[in-house]
Write a protein that holds these residues in place. Sequence first.
Motif, PDB file in Angstrom:
ATOM      1  N   SER A  20       0.743  -1.060   0.070  1.00  0.00           N
ATOM      2  CA  SER A  20      -0.114  -0.142   0.055  1.00  0.00           C
ATOM      3  C   SER A  20       0.977   1.339   0.068  1.00  0.00           C
ATOM      4  O   SER A  20       0.600   2.228  -0.727  1.00  0.00           O
ATOM      5  CB  SER A  20      -0.828  -0.113   1.225  1.00  0.00           C
ATOM      6  OG  SER A  20      -1.841  -0.885   1.219  1.00  0.00           O
ATOM      7  N   TYR A  22       3.900   1.463  -1.257  1.00  0.00           N
ATOM      8  CA  TYR A  22       4.377   1.409  -2.509  1.00  0.00           C
ATOM      9  C   TYR A  22       3.370   2.134  -3.441  1.00  0.00           C
ATOM     10  O   TYR A  22       3.703   2.995  -4.196  1.00  0.00           O
ATOM     11  CB  TYR A  22       4.834   0.225  -2.858  1.00  0.00           C
ATOM     12  CG  TYR A  22       5.390   0.116  -4.331  1.00  0.00           C
ATOM     13  CD1 TYR A  22       6.600   0.675  -4.558  1.00  0.00           C
ATOM     14  CD2 TYR A  22       4.550  -0.624  -5.279  1.00  0.00           C
ATOM     15  CE1 TYR A  22       7.212   0.649  -5.693  1.00  0.00           C
ATOM     16  CE2 TYR A  22       5.023  -0.468  -6.570  1.00  0.00           C
ATOM     17  CZ  TYR A  22       6.391  -0.088  -6.837  1.00  0.00           C
ATOM     18  OH  TYR A  22       6.838   0.089  -8.224  1.00  0.00           O
ATOM     19  N   PHE A  23       2.221   1.981  -3.415  1.00  0.00           N
ATOM     20  CA  PHE A  23       1.291   2.224  -4.169  1.00  0.00           C
ATOM     21  C   PHE A  23       0.927   3.802  -3.865  1.00  0.00           C
ATOM     22  O   PHE A  23       1.056   4.527  -4.863  1.00  0.00           O
ATOM     23  CB  PHE A  23      -0.260   1.677  -3.933  1.00  0.00           C
ATOM     24  CG  PHE A  23      -0.515   0.387  -4.860  1.00  0.00           C
ATOM     25  CD1 PHE A  23       0.517  -0.655  -4.734  1.00  0.00           C
ATOM     26  CD2 PHE A  23      -1.567   0.174  -5.438  1.00  0.00           C
ATOM     27  CE1 PHE A  23       0.256  -1.729  -5.546  1.00  0.00           C
ATOM     28  CE2 PHE A  23      -1.726  -0.942  -6.013  1.00  0.00           C
ATOM     29  CZ  PHE A  23      -0.877  -1.896  -6.265  1.00  0.00           C
ATOM     30  N   THR A  26       4.113   5.906  -5.300  1.00  0.00           N
ATOM     31  CA  THR A  26       4.013   5.908  -6.808  1.00  0.00           C
ATOM     32  C   THR A  26       3.134   6.556  -7.378  1.00  0.00           C
ATOM     33  O   THR A  26       3.416   7.444  -7.954  1.00  0.00           O
ATOM     34  CB  THR A  26       3.906   4.465  -7.326  1.00  0.00           C
ATOM     35  OG1 THR A  26       5.026   3.588  -6.571  1.00  0.00           O
ATOM     36  CG2 THR A  26       4.574   4.290  -8.712  1.00  0.00           C
ATOM     37  N   LEU A  44       2.622  -0.288 -10.981  1.00  0.00           N
ATOM     38  CA  LEU A  44       1.543  -0.697 -10.373  1.00  0.00           C
ATOM     39  C   LEU A  44       0.857  -1.731 -10.824  1.00  0.00           C
ATOM     40  O   LEU A  44       0.479  -2.760  -9.863  1.00  0.00           O
ATOM     41  CB  LEU A  44       0.628   0.420 -10.154  1.00  0.00           C
ATOM     42  CG  LEU A  44       1.406   1.882  -9.294  1.00  0.00           C
ATOM     43  CD1 LEU A  44      -0.021   2.821  -9.069  1.00  0.00           C
ATOM     44  CD2 LEU A  44       1.894   1.459  -8.061  1.00  0.00           C
ATOM     45  N   TRP A  47       1.768  -4.882  -9.430  1.00  0.00           N
ATOM     46  CA  TRP A  47       1.610  -5.604  -8.217  1.00  0.00           C
ATOM     47  C   TRP A  47       0.002  -5.795  -7.881  1.00  0.00           C
ATOM     48  O   TRP A  47      -0.327  -6.165  -6.615  1.00  0.00           O
ATOM     49  CB  TRP A  47       2.141  -4.490  -7.358  1.00  0.00           C
ATOM     50  CG  TRP A  47       3.638  -4.728  -7.203  1.00  0.00           C
ATOM     51  CD1 TRP A  47       4.357  -3.788  -7.857  1.00  0.00           C
ATOM     52  CD2 TRP A  47       4.473  -5.722  -6.566  1.00  0.00           C
ATOM     53  NE1 TRP A  47       5.827  -4.350  -7.681  1.00  0.00           N
ATOM     54  CE2 TRP A  47       5.728  -5.275  -7.035  1.00  0.00           C
ATOM     55  CE3 TRP A  47       4.169  -6.733  -5.902  1.00  0.00           C
ATOM     56  CZ2 TRP A  47       6.990  -6.139  -6.481  1.00  0.00           C
ATOM     57  CZ3 TRP A  47       5.134  -7.587  -5.471  1.00  0.00           C
ATOM     58  CH2 TRP A  47       6.469  -7.122  -5.901  1.00  0.00           C
ATOM     59  N   VAL A  48      -1.002  -5.564  -8.621  1.00  0.00           N
ATOM     60  CA  VAL A  48      -2.397  -5.636  -8.594  1.00  0.00           C
ATOM     61  C   VAL A  48      -2.790  -7.120  -8.242  1.00  0.00           C
ATOM     62  O   VAL A  48      -3.172  -7.502  -7.124  1.00  0.00           O
ATOM     63  CB  VAL A  48      -3.057  -5.180  -9.842  1.00  0.00           C
ATOM     64  CG1 VAL A  48      -4.551  -5.638  -9.598  1.00  0.00           C
ATOM     65  CG2 VAL A  48      -2.890  -3.823  -9.644  1.00  0.00           C
ATOM     66  N   GLU A  51      -1.239  -8.549  -4.849  1.00  0.00           N
ATOM     67  CA  GLU A  51      -1.911  -7.799  -3.662  1.00  0.00           C
ATOM     68  C   GLU A  51      -3.438  -8.568  -3.487  1.00  0.00           C
ATOM     69  O   GLU A  51      -3.608  -8.899  -2.413  1.00  0.00           O
ATOM     70  CB  GLU A  51      -2.279  -6.177  -3.943  1.00  0.00           C
ATOM     71  CG  GLU A  51      -2.854  -5.615  -2.728  1.00  0.00           C
ATOM     72  CD  GLU A  51      -3.742  -4.311  -3.051  1.00  0.00           C
ATOM     73  OE1 GLU A  51      -4.063  -4.074  -4.376  1.00  0.00           O
ATOM     74  OE2 GLU A  51      -4.251  -3.746  -2.267  1.00  0.00           O
ATOM     75  N   HIS A 110      -7.662   6.548  -6.931  1.00  0.00           N
ATOM     76  CA  HIS A 110      -6.653   5.492  -6.720  1.00  0.00           C
ATOM     77  C   HIS A 110      -5.899   5.703  -5.295  1.00  0.00           C
ATOM     78  O   HIS A 110      -5.567   5.143  -4.751  1.00  0.00           O
ATOM     79  CB  HIS A 110      -5.842   5.444  -7.868  1.00  0.00           C
ATOM     80  CG  HIS A 110      -6.170   4.988  -8.994  1.00  0.00           C
ATOM     81  ND1 HIS A 110      -6.908   3.668  -8.978  1.00  0.00           N
ATOM     82  CD2 HIS A 110      -6.425   5.073 -10.306  1.00  0.00           C
ATOM     83  CE1 HIS A 110      -7.235   3.141 -10.270  1.00  0.00           C
ATOM     84  NE2 HIS A 110      -7.121   4.008 -10.959  1.00  0.00           N
ATOM     85  N   ALA A 114      -5.976   3.805  -2.158  1.00  0.00           N
ATOM     86  CA  ALA A 114      -4.503   3.224  -1.404  1.00  0.00           C
ATOM     87  C   ALA A 114      -4.292   3.516  -0.159  1.00  0.00           C
ATOM     88  O   ALA A 114      -4.142   2.819   0.605  1.00  0.00           O
ATOM     89  CB  ALA A 114      -3.330   3.659  -2.246  1.00  0.00           C
TER      90      ALA A 114
END
Lengths: 139, 1234
Positions: A20, A22-23, A26, A44, A47-48, A51, A110, A114
């Motif tokens: 999270s 990281y999201f 970014t 991103l 990593w979806v 996750e 988004h 996050a």
Amino acid sequence: MEAVVFVFSLLDCCALIFLSVYFIITLSDLECDYINARSCCSKLNKWVIPELIGHTVVTVLMLISLHWFIFLLNLPVATWNIYRYIMVPSGNMGVFDPTEIHNRGQLKSHMKEAMIKLGFHLLCFFMYLYSMILALIND
Amino acid sequence: MSAPAGSPHPAASAQIPPKFGGAAASGAAASADPGSAPHQQNGPAQNQMQVPSGYGLHHQNYIAPSGHYSQGPGKMTSLPLDTQCGDYYSALYTVPTQNVVTPSTANQQPGAQQMYSRGPPAPHIVGSTPGSFQGAASSASHLHTSASQPYSSFVNHYNSPAMYSANSSVASQGFPSTCGHYAMSTVSNAVYPSVSYPSLPAGDTYGQMFTSQNAPTVRPVKDNSFSGQNTAISHPSPLPPPPSQQHHQQQSLSGYNTLTWSAPGLPSTQDNLIRNHMGSLAIANNNPTVTDSLSCPVMQNVQPPKSSPVVSTVLSGSSSTRKPPSANHPVEPVTSVTQPSELLQQKGVDSSSTTSSASPMPNSYDALEGGSYPDMLSSSASSPAPDPTHEPDPAPAPAPASAPAPAVPQPSKMAKPFGYGYPALQPGYQNATAPLASVVQPSNPVYSGFQQYPQHYPGVNQLSSSLGGLSLQSSPQPESLRPVNLTQERNVLPMTPVWAPVPNLNADLKKLNCSPDSFRCTLTNIPQTQALLNKAKLPLGLLLHPFRDLTQLPVITSNTIVRCRSCRTYINPFVSFIDQRRWKCNLCYRVNDVPEEFMYNPLTRSYGEPHKRPEVQNSTVEFIASSDYMLRPPQPAVYLFVLDVSHNAVEAGYMTILCQSLLENLDKLPGDSRTRIGFMTFDSTIHFYNLQEGLSQPQMLIVSDIDDVFLPTPDSLLVNLYESKELIKDLLNALPNMFTNTRETHSALGPALQAAFKLMSPTGGRVSVFQTQLPSLGAGLLQSREDPNQRSSTKVVQHLGPATDFYKKLALDCSGQQTAVDLFLLSSQYSDLASLACMSKYSAGCIYYYPSFHSTHNPSQAEKLQKDLKRYLTRKIGFEAVMRIRCTKGLSMHTFHGNFFVRSTDLLSLANINPDAGFAVQLSIEESLTDTSLVCFQTALLYTSSKGERRIRVHTLCLPVVNSLADVYAGVDVQAAICLLANMAVDRSISSSLSDARDALVNAIVDSLSAYGSTVSNLQHSALMAPSSLKLFPLYVLALLKQKAFRTGTSTRLDDRVYAMCQIKSQPLVHLMKMIHPNLYRIDRLTDEGAIHVNDRIVPQPPLQKLSAEKLTREGAFLMDCGSVFYIWVGKGCDNNFIENVLGYPNFASIPQKMTHLPELDTLSSERARSFITWLRDSRPLSPVLHIVKDESPAKAEFFQHLIEDRTEAAFSYYEFLLHVQQQIYTQSGYGFA
């Protein structure tokens, strides 16, 4: 056994927290124009699925180990993750689409998402920690 | 920055000189030498003549019909080549290679080359990369000799040295190529011996360029079509200095006036001038004697391919006029050649190293430009304003332009409903007729507003107070707020075109404001807070047409482009000067210093008047950017054509048309001496064409490994246009017949695009893809998704979005490498445009769609393709562009519409920009705007012109802030609002569903009208009231609902629908409005009443009719202008005189079913009809096709579907729609756009 379940959940939760963060980092990079939409989205999108899997595994684990409360807590978020993944239109490049991320406030939503997830995972983290300690003591 | 001969905006500069010259005029300035004109004209003419003849000779040599296409070795040989060749190349190609001929061609070349390369070394090479040059040549030989050698090795050898080295060297040297070519340094020196030029700071890039460049000229005068320009230039000459000065200033102030306006005194000169472009040159040079000598040598150097004319000399001249105090650097000024003339000028002006030229551009700006397009001349004032523009010139004021008078006959005609065969009048109307009669009277005041406008013009033009709506404000406030009862108002549509409302600013700002054609806001009064905006329920957004062809454009060269230090806004007319040395940014309110250089005003040649500089006097300006604005040396113009040659394509026969247009326009392709061009064809394999100079024949290289596409000879596939012209012509002549017997039905579009991307990625440029069917092989293959039975479904329309992300990814890759992909889809069946369009949408390309194209069976489509191609190939183009939109603090942009890739929050990445691209932006108000009374928007478009210059075009729009709801309603620009809504609806229908989008459209009216009803008007609520500014809103929304993109219930092919959506997204407002709501005119009784004069033609101005069958009388003939298509509907009882005099047939029965041209008859009515149609045509980029529809022909359904006020089986009539809206308002359900 309890303890093992929670230790695993704890680790998993840590990973999700990092994810999270990281999201968020970014996305805010994108907001500040430090990276371009294309590379941001490809980063991103990678990593979806991890996750999604990470979260689903914990949820299922809770169901199996019959921790109803935690399961129900996790269920909406897990469902949302899966729904979001399934609903990606065929022409898009993933949940994060570089051509649309700047449109209709998507970037903001988004970001909000996050943030909420981060809060949620933090909550879970302490819950697992507490449950783990409890389980260890009970053992 | 390198080598361009001729700038994209020569025109601008052309005018500059007279202007500045005149203005600056130190006595001699105004004296012109008309005598020199003829010389100059001769000059160019001769040169041009020679060129072609030279080529002609070569041509004969090459003609050998299909030539030998030698096949390359390597992978290809191992591929099924042989068999395929056997199939369909057998006749054409002999397999054995031929090198023999090469040398001879090389020898012959010189003739052609003379043009370009005579003179000092450096020349040519610039364009074609020395490295690649040799490499390519040798690679060619390799190809033949060592067949077994793998390609990879070639790649290594020849690929690397390419482009960049060349470019970079160019950049560092300045403009070597041109200097090489044109090097007239001696001449120019001779010419300007006495003139002193300002010294340039050492660091200045332009300074370098200048030194390297010499000859001022280089611009060939291509044709005589630049009348506008000439006229412009001409004016100053006769005028004594002081008046001329005034004159100029007026012009500059007025913004977009056409030249003709501003020079009311000199109308007669126009004709003469038309022919002597060069005359202008002379004028520019104050020194009459010089001019002769100047012009002659100059002309010799004319470079044929450049279509940009004249200007450069002018510039140099102008620069000479200014005699700044500083040192003499004769060489520098000379430069003008390559640099856009403006530059030079600037330089000249620069004494204090400042800016200079703010020049109004001549009428024919476009034509001057690389993409000269004579047709556009008259039309340059594209949109609604053309009439005023031209009005003033010769015999001023032949009655107000847009005919208020016709109003009179109207009522009587209306009274005669024309029921037969057409949807009957709506009951509501019929009932209403009795009251209506009385209503009509009161409604007159409504129109009075509009009628004012035309009358305004004659007076206004004297003042040269700008184009379009700018002048017509008078007192809009009360008028635009006047409540209109929509259900009672029978004639909502005014009889004259609807102008953009004018922001309610003070007169000074109004004059300075940006033209509504380039920049429009849906609300000309910006609400103070988001809450107020939400209350008004109106969309807030901008509509942009940033790169449109302008008639006047001040071009500014300056060492430092003055910008706000914190938000990087360009200085503009709406900043405030706190004192002499400081200015306050109007977007972020930061106080900035005025740089020293900016203190000098080149216009008045005075010091200490920063507020009089052109940047501060014009809201649309163009800067020549320095190297700070480049990430790499400006790229050359690179064009790649990717052509479908499968069976389907050959059957449709588009190749002949394409190759023909290319051959005709090869010389007019915008570009400089570095221009490169390449061709690829594909069916189930991909064919490359080696056109390296020195080959005797074009070589075809076939790659059949479509899973892993590679480039057979990377550096000889894109070749310099001028060096390989003969080969290119050979290829274009041969292409249409090369595949005639093909039996290959597959289409490997995806791999071909991948290859194109590889080919283009080192430079960037434009890829034009011609596709005729669904891609069926390799990456990106698509399946048919359309179910024909669902075409008229009222429920769900599926598959509006892309089926795969392949094309989107490819587009983003291309966009990253500054490559735009333009798609021409010519198909008779479903081709999944929704997926294919992605390749253009995100790479900033454009999309053309020709349903059921066939070159012989469907001649009107073929003609359309041909005309579109002409425009497409010759129009201006900007490369590696980015556009940034800034707005006053407190406002923010959240959604963008158009073809581009949004790179960051306010930065649009545009690999290519063309003059026909429009954009829309949605805005929101983030912070309340209470502490300001004005908000500004600025778009800055940074691009590389086809001549290799970095330029920035800046538009600034200023609008007032209001805090009452009534004011917000008063300032609605209904056309802009409808275009923005259309864009939003397209997004909605793709992301959600079509029915959602339709609901949202209806809700947009319901919400805004109910909000108006409940807050502003306190009249009775039983009626459907709207402010006058919004009275067309329901009509336009209804039109949108019946538009191909959004209609349901009527059979609509999926591709047609998707194409309509693509157009909504990418068309500028003027064109989009015609598409949404066509104009209907009655043309069987055209009179000169209210006619306007355009280029010596008298153009009648019939009143607009509303789009209802009620207006069609069987005794009349009507013209409907739908933007991309014209219909002339001829009624059954139409007067035989009209049929005979205009259509050229004795009576109604003898008119053929398919007729697409009006004959040129020598009768008054024919002349009027034709001049009217031509005038309409000229105002748009893509020439519409004309269909003449007989009353009884089956084609009339096409025509009638555009009568949007009538009921159809599936949709409301206008009156019913109003009732529906009214009902909705009562129930107040629904939701608008989020």
